[in-house]
Design a protein around this motif. Structure first.
Motif, PDB file in Angstrom:
ATOM      1  N   ALA A 142       0.852  -1.188   0.000  1.00 34.97           N
ATOM      2  CA  ALA A 142       0.000   0.000   0.000  1.00 34.97           C
ATOM      3  C   ALA A 142       0.889   1.239   0.000  1.00 34.97           C
ATOM      4  O   ALA A 142       2.037   1.194   0.443  1.00 34.97           O
ATOM      5  N   GLU A 143       0.334   2.331  -0.507  1.00 31.12           N
ATOM      6  CA  GLU A 143       0.984   3.636  -0.520  1.00 31.12           C
ATOM      7  C   GLU A 143      -0.064   4.690  -0.231  1.00 31.12           C
ATOM      8  O   GLU A 143      -1.257   4.415  -0.260  1.00 31.12           O
ATOM      9  N   VAL A 144       0.399   5.926  -0.028  1.00 31.83           N
ATOM     10  CA  VAL A 144      -0.532   7.042   0.024  1.00 31.83           C
ATOM     11  C   VAL A 144      -1.042   7.257  -1.392  1.00 31.83           C
ATOM     12  O   VAL A 144      -0.272   7.241  -2.353  1.00 31.83           O
ATOM     13  N   SER A 145      -2.349   7.435  -1.535  1.00 31.66           N
ATOM     14  CA  SER A 145      -2.965   7.601  -2.845  1.00 31.66           C
ATOM     15  C   SER A 145      -2.371   8.791  -3.590  1.00 31.66           C
ATOM     16  O   SER A 145      -2.346   9.905  -3.080  1.00 31.66           O
ATOM     17  N   VAL A 146      -1.895   8.544  -4.804  1.00 32.77           N
ATOM     18  CA  VAL A 146      -1.349   9.620  -5.628  1.00 32.77           C
ATOM     19  C   VAL A 146      -2.459  10.587  -6.045  1.00 32.77           C
ATOM     20  O   VAL A 146      -2.260  11.789  -6.128  1.00 32.77           O
ATOM     21  N   ARG A 147      -3.638  10.054  -6.263  1.00 32.85           N
ATOM     22  CA  ARG A 147      -4.760  10.879  -6.707  1.00 32.85           C
ATOM     23  C   ARG A 147      -5.207  11.869  -5.627  1.00 32.85           C
ATOM     24  O   ARG A 147      -5.597  12.992  -5.934  1.00 32.85           O
ATOM     25  N   TYR A 148      -5.170  11.449  -4.372  1.00 27.33           N
ATOM     26  CA  TYR A 148      -5.740  12.280  -3.302  1.00 27.33           C
ATOM     27  C   TYR A 148      -4.722  12.771  -2.283  1.00 27.33           C
ATOM     28  O   TYR A 148      -5.099  13.301  -1.244  1.00 27.33           O
ATOM     29  N   ASP A 149      -3.429  12.619  -2.568  1.00 22.02           N
ATOM     30  CA  ASP A 149      -2.446  13.075  -1.591  1.00 22.02           C
ATOM     31  C   ASP A 149      -2.321  14.597  -1.591  1.00 22.02           C
ATOM     32  O   ASP A 149      -2.748  15.275  -2.533  1.00 22.02           O
ATOM     33  N   VAL A 150      -1.799  15.123  -0.497  1.00 20.92           N
ATOM     34  CA  VAL A 150      -1.483  16.541  -0.383  1.00 20.92           C
ATOM     35  C   VAL A 150      -0.068  16.639   0.177  1.00 20.92           C
ATOM     36  O   VAL A 150       0.401  15.746   0.884  1.00 20.92           O
ATOM     37  N   ARG A 151       0.578  17.725  -0.148  1.00 20.84           N
ATOM     38  CA  ARG A 151       1.936  17.935   0.347  1.00 20.84           C
ATOM     39  C   ARG A 151       1.907  18.030   1.870  1.00 20.84           C
ATOM     40  O   ARG A 151       1.044  18.691   2.449  1.00 20.84           O
ATOM     41  N   LEU A 152       2.836  17.375   2.505  1.00 25.51           N
ATOM     42  CA  LEU A 152       2.900  17.341   3.961  1.00 25.51           C
ATOM     43  C   LEU A 152       3.377  18.687   4.492  1.00 25.51           C
ATOM     44  O   LEU A 152       4.433  19.183   4.095  1.00 25.51           O
ATOM     45  N   ASP A 153       2.578  19.280   5.370  1.00 26.92           N
ATOM     46  CA  ASP A 153       2.922  20.568   5.965  1.00 26.92           C
ATOM     47  C   ASP A 153       2.418  20.573   7.408  1.00 26.92           C
ATOM     48  O   ASP A 153       1.279  20.961   7.685  1.00 26.92           O
ATOM     49  N   ILE A 154       3.267  20.139   8.314  1.00 26.62           N
ATOM     50  CA  ILE A 154       2.905  20.056   9.730  1.00 26.62           C
ATOM     51  C   ILE A 154       3.031  21.435  10.365  1.00 26.62           C
ATOM     52  O   ILE A 154       4.083  22.069  10.300  1.00 26.62           O
ATOM     53  N   ALA A 155       1.941  21.899  10.978  1.00 27.46           N
ATOM     54  CA  ALA A 155       1.943  23.200  11.644  1.00 27.46           C
ATOM     55  C   ALA A 155       2.448  23.081  13.079  1.00 27.46           C
ATOM     56  O   ALA A 155       3.200  23.922  13.552  1.00 27.46           O
ATOM     57  N   ALA A 156       2.013  22.024  13.782  1.00 28.16           N
ATOM     58  CA  ALA A 156       2.400  21.862  15.181  1.00 28.16           C
ATOM     59  C   ALA A 156       2.187  20.427  15.623  1.00 28.16           C
ATOM     60  O   ALA A 156       1.402  19.692  15.026  1.00 28.16           O
ATOM     61  N   VAL A 157       2.895  20.058  16.675  1.00 22.38           N
ATOM     62  CA  VAL A 157       2.765  18.736  17.281  1.00 22.38           C
ATOM     63  C   VAL A 157       2.569  18.922  18.774  1.00 22.38           C
ATOM     64  O   VAL A 157       3.306  19.687  19.404  1.00 22.38           O
ATOM     65  N   ARG A 158       1.580  18.238  19.330  1.00 22.31           N
ATOM     66  CA  ARG A 158       1.363  18.227  20.772  1.00 22.31           C
ATOM     67  C   ARG A 158       1.675  16.829  21.278  1.00 22.31           C
ATOM     68  O   ARG A 158       1.120  15.854  20.792  1.00 22.31           O
ATOM     69  N   CYS A 159       2.549  16.770  22.238  1.00 24.88           N
ATOM     70  CA  CYS A 159       2.906  15.500  22.858  1.00 24.88           C
ATOM     71  C   CYS A 159       2.193  15.418  24.203  1.00 24.88           C
ATOM     72  O   CYS A 159       2.096  16.422  24.901  1.00 24.88           O
ATOM     73  N   PRO A 160       1.700  14.253  24.581  1.00 23.75           N
ATOM     74  CA  PRO A 160       0.895  14.142  25.792  1.00 23.75           C
ATOM     75  C   PRO A 160       1.558  14.691  27.049  1.00 23.75           C
ATOM     76  O   PRO A 160       0.882  15.266  27.887  1.00 23.75           O
ATOM     77  N   HIS A 161       2.872  14.533  27.179  1.00 23.16           N
ATOM     78  CA  HIS A 161       3.545  14.954  28.405  1.00 23.16           C
ATOM     79  C   HIS A 161       4.579  16.037  28.161  1.00 23.16           C
ATOM     80  O   HIS A 161       5.467  16.242  28.968  1.00 23.16           O
ATOM     81  N   ARG A 162       4.451  16.711  27.012  1.00 22.66           N
ATOM     82  CA  ARG A 162       5.371  17.794  26.681  1.00 22.66           C
ATOM     83  C   ARG A 162       4.575  18.967  26.147  1.00 22.66           C
ATOM     84  O   ARG A 162       3.418  18.837  25.790  1.00 22.66           O
ATOM     85  N   SER A 163       5.215  20.117  26.034  1.00 20.95           N
ATOM     86  CA  SER A 163       4.517  21.296  25.528  1.00 20.95           C
ATOM     87  C   SER A 163       4.400  21.241  24.010  1.00 20.95           C
ATOM     88  O   SER A 163       5.018  20.416  23.346  1.00 20.95           O
ATOM     89  N   VAL A 164       3.622  22.154  23.433  1.00 24.82           N
ATOM     90  CA  VAL A 164       3.423  22.220  21.980  1.00 24.82           C
ATOM     91  C   VAL A 164       4.746  22.587  21.328  1.00 24.82           C
ATOM     92  O   VAL A 164       5.491  23.433  21.801  1.00 24.82           O
ATOM     93  N   SER A 165       5.051  21.935  20.217  1.00 25.27           N
ATOM     94  CA  SER A 165       6.259  22.259  19.470  1.00 25.27           C
ATOM     95  C   SER A 165       5.892  22.704  18.072  1.00 25.27           C
ATOM     96  O   SER A 165       4.918  22.253  17.508  1.00 25.27           O
ATOM     97  N   GLU A 166       6.674  23.602  17.542  1.00 33.35           N
ATOM     98  CA  GLU A 166       6.475  24.107  16.185  1.00 33.35           C
ATOM     99  C   GLU A 166       7.627  23.612  15.328  1.00 33.35           C
ATOM    100  O   GLU A 166       8.783  23.835  15.658  1.00 33.35           O
TER     101      GLU A 166
END
Length: 121
Positions: free
Chosen positions: A94-118
């Protein structure tokens, strides 16, 4: 076969982390449900309460995209289905669908026991 590639450095994510993408029309925090060995593939879900199910997206850090699978929907509602789907990605079935994929652009990550990271731009 993917023609456009946007390789991206792998962001270390763990099950339970929350991820926000810049391309979402409204603020949505996706939950990391599973990460492949090596971190290339990441399965994330968000509740879809109207249908009493979940929406899913799969990150491919090597191609720098995210989206649904090209397998026709492997099932992403419980841990067993997610583990089976992730195994298909790792095996190359399996792969990510070529027809429906979008460019990866992560705005932020929240970790359960850590603060928000950019992520760095």
């Amino acid at each position: 076969m993917r023609l456009q590639r946007y390789p991206m450095e792998i962001v270390e994510l763990h099950p339970g982390d929350r991820v926000e993408f810049r391309d979402e029309p409204r603020r949505v925090w996706w939950t990391v449900r599973a990460v492949s060995t090596g971190g290339r593939w990441v399965v994330l879900t968000v509740p879809f309460n109207v249908r009493r199910t979940v929406l899913y997206t799969v990150i491919d850090f090597v191609s720098g995209v995210r989206g649904p699978d090209d397998y026709g929907g492997l099932g992403y509602e419980d841990d067993e289905q997610i583990a089976a789907a992730l195994a298909r990605f790792e095996e190359g079935d399996a792969e990510v669908s070529v027809r429906y994929d979008v460019r990866l652009d992560i705005a932020a990550v929240r970790c359960p026991h850590r603060s928000v990271s950019e992520p760095e731009s």
